[in-house]
Each structure stands twice: as C-alpha cells, then as structure tokens.
Design an enzyme around this catalytic site. Structure first.
Site, short mmCIF file in Angstrom:
data_model
loop_
_atom_site.label_atom_id
_atom_site.label_comp_id
_atom_site.label_asym_id
_atom_site.label_seq_id
_atom_site.Cartn_x
_atom_site.Cartn_y
_atom_site.Cartn_z
N ASP A 90 -1.04 -1.78 1.25
CA ASP A 90 -1.76 -1.92 -0.15
C ASP A 90 -2.54 -3.29 -0.23
OD1 ASP A 90 -1.27 0.58 -1.04
OD2 ASP A 90 0.64 -0.24 -2.14
N TYR B 230 9.90 -2.98 7.91
CA TYR B 230 9.11 -3.72 7.01
C TYR B 230 10.19 -4.85 6.77
CZ TYR B 230 5.55 -0.29 5.54
OH TYR B 230 4.36 0.43 5.77
#
Length: 255
Positions: A53, A121
């Site tokens: 994003d 992540y």
C-alpha cells in the site's frame, strides 16, 4: 530469445501511491515498467509478488517479467538504478527511492506472484519522535509491555481463520485461512521490531495484528483476548490498523 527475469527490489514507499500501477499516479510498478519500456522500446508489464500500500516500504519485494531485449541480465540492476536516480533526484547515478538488488533468469513457468510460498514482513515502532524518521516507523509515545505482546502473539502463530484481521476493500479471497509460522517481537533501545512470517496475508492483516498487539502492550487489552478475536471472525473485534510507515516487506520465499 525470450528470458523470464526475476527482480529483487528495495524501495522507500513514502512518495508512492503503493506498488500497483494506477493511471496518473506515481507507483513502484509504474516506475519500473517505465524504465524497462524506455530500454526495450516497447511496453513491458511486470508481475509483483505483493501489492504493498501507499507508504509501505520494501527490503525484498520481487517481480518477474518476460522480455527479449539483448542486454545481459546481470547488468540490469546497474542500468535500472541509474535511471531511478535520475528520475527520483535529478542526478543520474544518485540514489533514487527504488533500488534493484538483483536480476536473474528463471524457468519459463516461474511467476513472482504464483510461485510464492511465503513472506516475511517487518514492522518498526519507535518512541523517540524523530522527525527525520517519521516516514520510516510508527512513532508511538506510549511505553509497551513487550512480554504481554509476546503472550498475545502466541495465539496468532499457527493455522487460523484470520477474518478478524482483514480490512475491507481488498480483493475477494476464496478463504481467509492462513498459516503464520513465526511472530517475533524484539526491543532494541527505543525501537520495537516485529517480524511475522506466513504463507500469505490478507488485506492490511499485518498492520491490524500490530495495532491489536499495541493495544495489548499499552494495557487496553489482555493477551488472551487475541484468541477470542480470532474465534469471532469479525473485524470490529480487532484493534486499530497501524500506520503504513512502519511496515516493510522484508523477504519472499519461492517454491
């Protein structure tokens, strides 16, 4: 002869509208395709492993594409990086906000998205309020109880239905069941470094998990509430969505 090329990519997501190509917007995919098209003299489409994003960074994003341009594959990072520097700062050869770490040829059936078997992540929280780091970490004034956060994270590890940790607005999924193989929370001075590895992630899943664990760390929730949130399969039960600035796509694993 056509080659199937895999790129390993770093980027600072601050000034991008995310990874995915969007008309009239600066995106990571769009910038890389623009340079490849400049070199090849024709349209080139790349397939990214993850659609990060706006504001999210990458240490090891990957993308694949097919082309037949007669340029040695090993020279691609050097040539591309010079073009990104020129576009990002205005001086050819200076660092831009995208860097190609590696380019290599892959088998014809390889695809950066569909050949992925897992991702790691990293999420960084900082408590010093450094204005020069505001786009690189979630700056949080509150102290965190890391032991409580680790207790809560234990409920996340394993195979579960993560519907409660999925934001609306993502692409429809056949299933919201995912397997998280590792979830670590480390304190490094004023920084909290969270790393999570899994076979796949739902839309904003990592940021919602981090936001929920921050609420555990600040005493707003108890660690065992994480189990109830998972069982409830309702986004309203989970915590806030942590900001994108602290999130990094660290590594991608392939079959």
């Amino acid at each position: 002869m056509e080659k199937n090329i895999l790129l390993k990519i770093q980027y600072d997501g601050t000034n991008f509208r995310g990874w995915q190509r969007q008309p009239g917007q600066r995106t990571v995919q769009g910038e890389i395709e623009h340079v490849l098209q400049y070199l090849a003299g024709r349209e080139i489409s790349i397939n990214g492993t993850s659609r990060t994003d706006r504001g999210v960074h990458a240490l090891g994003q990957c993308a694949s594409f097919v082309w037949d341009f007669p340029l040695p594959t090993e020279k691609l990072p050097f040539i591309l990086n010079k073009r990104f520097g020129a576009g990002g700062i205005g001086r050819s050869g200076a660092p831009g906000d995208i860097r190609i770490l590696e380019a290599r040829e892959m088998p014809p059936d390889f695809h950066a998205r569909f050949s992925c078997r897992g991702k790691t992540y990293r999420y960084i929280i900082e408590r010093n309020g450094d204005i020069f780091r505001r786009n690189m970490a979630f700056q949080l004034a509150d102290s965190l109880d890391h032991a409580a956060m680790r207790e809560g994270a234990k409920f996340i590890v394993g195979t579960h239905d993560f519907k409660s940790f999925e934001a609306s607005g993502g692409n429809p999924r056949e299933t919201t069941v995912r397997t998280i193989s590792s979830f670590t929370i480390e304190e490094e001075g004023d920084r909290t470094v969270i790393e999570v590895t899994g076979d796949g992630f739902l839309y904003n899943m990592v940021r919602i998990m981090v936001g929920t664990l921050v609420e555990v760390g600040t005493g707003k929730r108890t660690p065992d509430q994480i189990r109830c949130i998972l069982d409830g399969r309702d986004r309203q039960l989970a915590g806030f969505t942590a900001p994108p600035q602290g999130l990094y796509l660290k590594e991608i694993y392939f079959k």
